[in-house]
Design a protein around this motif. Structure first.
Motif, short mmCIF file in Angstrom:
data_model
loop_
_atom_site.label_atom_id
_atom_site.label_comp_id
_atom_site.label_asym_id
_atom_site.label_seq_id
_atom_site.Cartn_x
_atom_site.Cartn_y
_atom_site.Cartn_z
N HIS A 208 0.83 -1.21 0.00
CA HIS A 208 0.00 0.00 0.00
C HIS A 208 0.86 1.26 0.00
CE1 HIS A 208 -2.71 -3.11 1.66
NE2 HIS A 208 -3.68 -2.40 1.11
N ASN A 211 -0.68 4.44 -1.27
CA ASN A 211 -1.89 4.90 -0.59
C ASN A 211 -1.58 4.98 0.90
OD1 ASN A 211 -4.40 5.36 0.52
ND2 ASN A 211 -5.45 3.80 -0.71
N GLY A 214 -4.64 4.29 3.34
CA GLY A 214 -5.02 2.88 3.31
C GLY A 214 -3.98 1.99 3.97
#
Length: 262
Positions: A208, A211, A214
């Motif tokens: 991730h 992101n 996230g």
């Protein structure tokens, strides 16, 4: 884990374990954020998300194997204390078949032994300091008292034999109790458990890396699972240490005034 951590109340133990685990997750998250620059993000993103289930399963197996040892030690400790209490209770009940003087003496020795076990041995077991090399004087004297007795008739002979068997069973149960008190999850298992957890956190962060929000949420959730698993194991790691531990109540119920006397 260290002795002071095992003897902490559960809320404080949870605070230490969760704090350390979240700190580890934060360090890994920060390291991934520093490394995952625009040039490297594509390379890091190429890491297959399929690694996450594998790492999670391996971590789960580590937890299961470690927990199996802990539950086994706890069951053996509880069984040893129950067997010891049952044997001493039998000896006290059978003492009614002895002459009055010997019955009083035997009851007094059992009371002294229970008081010593509750006030001296239990705190020592919590710190893994008790040793099998020392035989409890009160129980040894009680056994000698019954062995040296000259029974008057078949009834007293049967009582003598049964009391000797009960006292020997209590000594054997005490040995088992002390052996289990020395058992604990060793440092290698703890390091492997946390290392596997750190690898899974790192993999989550890398997958991730593009992101941040996230990744932070995913790592936070997994870190919570790691901390919960570690807390559950650590709280039960030593059967006679900590807030969740085996207490000497089964023994004290035989002679309620034993602890007060000592």
């Amino acid at each position: 884990m260290s002795d002071w951590l095992h003897n902490l109340p559960v809320p404080w133990m949870a605070l230490v374990i969760f704090g350390f685990t979240y700190l580890l997750a934060a360090v890994i998250f920060a390291a991934v954020a520093m490394v995952a620059t625009e040039e490297r993000a594509k390379s890091l993103k190429a890491i297959s998300p399929g690694m996450l289930p594998v790492l999670g399963i391996i971590f789960g197996l580590f937890v299961a194997f470690t927990a199996a040892q802990v539950w086994g030690d706890s069951d053996r400790a509880s069984a040893a204390v129950s067997r010891e209490a049952s044997a001493l209770r039998s000896a006290v009940l059978l003492a009614a078949g002895l002459p009055a003087e010997q019955e009083t003496r035997l009851r007094g020795l059992v009371r002294d032994y229970i008081g010593h076990a509750a006030t001296v041995e239990w705190p020592m077991m919590a710190h893994q300091e008790v040793s099998l090399r020392v035989t409890p004087p009160a129980l040894a004297e009680a056994l000698q008292l019954v062995v040296a007795m000259t029974p008057q008739g078949g009834g007293q002979e049967t009582v003598q034999r049964e009391i000797i068997a009960a006292l020997q069973q209590a000594l054997d149960a005490r040995r088992q109790r002390i052996i289990v008190s020395l058992a604990a999850v060793n440092s290698v298992k703890w390091w492997c458990l946390y290392l596997q957890g750190a690898c899974a956190l790192l993999a989550i962060g890398l997958v991730h890396c593009d992101n941040r929000l996230g990744g932070a949420i995913a790592m936070g959730l997994f870190a919570t699972g790691v901390a919960t698993s570690v807390l559950l194991i650590a709280a039960h790691d030593r059967p006679f240490a900590g807030q969740i531990s085996i207490h000497p109540e089964p023994l004290l119920q035989i002679m309620p005034d034993a602890a007060a006397k000592n």
